[in-house]
Write an enzyme that holds these catalytic residues in place. Structure first.
Site, PDB file in Angstrom:
ATOM      1  N   LEU A 201     -13.479  33.869  74.248  1.00 31.56           N
ATOM      2  CA  LEU A 201     -13.603  34.292  75.063  1.00 31.56           C
ATOM      3  C   LEU A 201     -12.227  36.050  75.221  1.00 31.56           C
ATOM      4  CD1 LEU A 201     -16.278  35.087  78.327  1.00 31.56           C
ATOM      5  CD2 LEU A 201     -16.997  35.174  75.338  1.00 31.56           C
TER       6      LEU A 201
ATOM      7  N   GLY B  28     -12.082  41.688  74.323  1.00 29.66           N
ATOM      8  CA  GLY B  28     -13.500  42.807  73.995  1.00 29.66           C
ATOM      9  C   GLY B  28     -14.089  42.256  74.164  1.00 29.66           C
ATOM     10  N   HIS B  29     -14.703  40.858  74.064  1.00 28.52           N
ATOM     11  CA  HIS B  29     -15.891  40.509  75.218  1.00 28.52           C
ATOM     12  C   HIS B  29     -15.831  40.942  76.591  1.00 28.52           C
ATOM     13  CE1 HIS B  29     -14.943  36.843  71.945  1.00 28.52           C
ATOM     14  NE2 HIS B  29     -16.232  37.625  71.443  1.00 28.52           N
TER      15      HIS B  29
END
Ligand code: PAF
Length: 283
Positions: A31, A34-35
């Site tokens: 991750l 963005g995630h």
């Protein structure tokens, strides 16, 4: 509270006993911000967020990076725990240990969405989107969320998933979230991990080219911009670079309201994608 669940059975038991409204964030892990933006958005909008972490073999081609794709579960859990509200709200991380918890033994089904093949990423990654829609369909079915969150960096993926939801009348709202970039403008991607500093600089060729085409499209119109795009494509590192109607990935025409300028580039052995949307209302 952030809780890790590693088996389908435990997930189903948990979900059966919970009445909370669900948001789903499907990921392949490793991750980045963005995630985390997708997860934050889900935490804000739902009582329970289910983050799935599954490196889906069906969406990788035989010569792609499935084996070396970064698997970083502990760091991923820490990253989710570092989100302010994750501790007050309910967050489940579903990271199945057994592949059979996603694809039962003897699995032989595929969800295929037609109409976006032979274009952009579908051209050089045959079967990729069938792998994506098949796993996303399984996750939708398993988790029965009210909303699911996807990043706009994978623009073609978002169109295909929205089409699948419409065609199959899946009762879920698809929420799209802006691309997150580093301070130089490079779109965040788990595959940026493969790049050294010099290659990260080189990767900006894609971002800068897309920006140049956007400026040209707004200033000089489509004809000049297509010529500019063809010149850029002389650089053989580009896998593709295209300017299409963002609504259907058809060539732009007089009715197009929004364009997508999308590209893929090879930096060494790493394939990176990026895109931007351009509103054409001002024409
Ligand atoms: O965008 C991704 O990370 C993947 O394609 C997804 C949606 C998690 C399916 O494996």
């Amino acid at each position: 509270m952030v809780e890790l669940i590693t088996s389908r059975e435990k997930l189903v038991n948990y979900l059966e006993s919970s009445q909370l409204s669900r948001g789903l964030v499907p990921t392949m892990g490793n991750l980045h911000q963005g995630h985390l933006t997708l997860i934050k958005e889900s935490i804000n909008e739902n009582d329970l967020t289910v983050v799935t972490i599954f490196v889906n073999p069906k969406q990788f081609g035989p010569n792609e990076d499935f084996d070396k794709y970064p698997r970083t579960l502990e760091a991923d859990l820490d990253a989710i725990r570092s989100i302010d509200k994750a501790l007050d709200k309910n967050v489940i991380v579903f990271a199945p240990e057994k592949i059979e918890d996603i694809y039962p033994e003897g699995f032989s089904s595929t969800i295929s969405v037609h109409g976006f093949d032979q274009i952009l990423c579908a051209k050089d990654r045959p079967g990729h989107f069938d792998g994506v829609t098949t796993v996303v369909y399984i996750l939708f079915n398993l988790i029965k969320a009210r909303r699911a969150y996807f990043g706009l960096k994978d623009f073609q993926q978002t169109l295909i998933i929205r089409k699948m939801v419409k065609d199959l009348m899946i009762p879920i709202e698809i929420k799209l979230v802006e691309i997150v970039r580093d301070s130089n403008g490079l779109a965040l991607s788990s595959r940026n991990k493969y790049l050294d500093l010099k290659q990260k600089e080189e990767a900006l060729t894609l971002t800068k080219s897309i920006k140049k085409l956007k400026d040209s499209l707004l200033k000089s119109g489509i004809k000049d911009t297509i010529k500019m795009k063809d010149d850029i494509l002389e650089d053989k590192r580009f896998v593709y670079l295209d300017i299409l109607d963002a609504n259907n990935l058809h060539p732009l025409d007089d009715r197009s309201k929004e364009a997508v300028i999308a590209g893929a580039i090879m930096i060494g052995t790493t394939r990176l994608i990026d895109n931007t949307l351009v509103s054409l209302n001002v024409r």
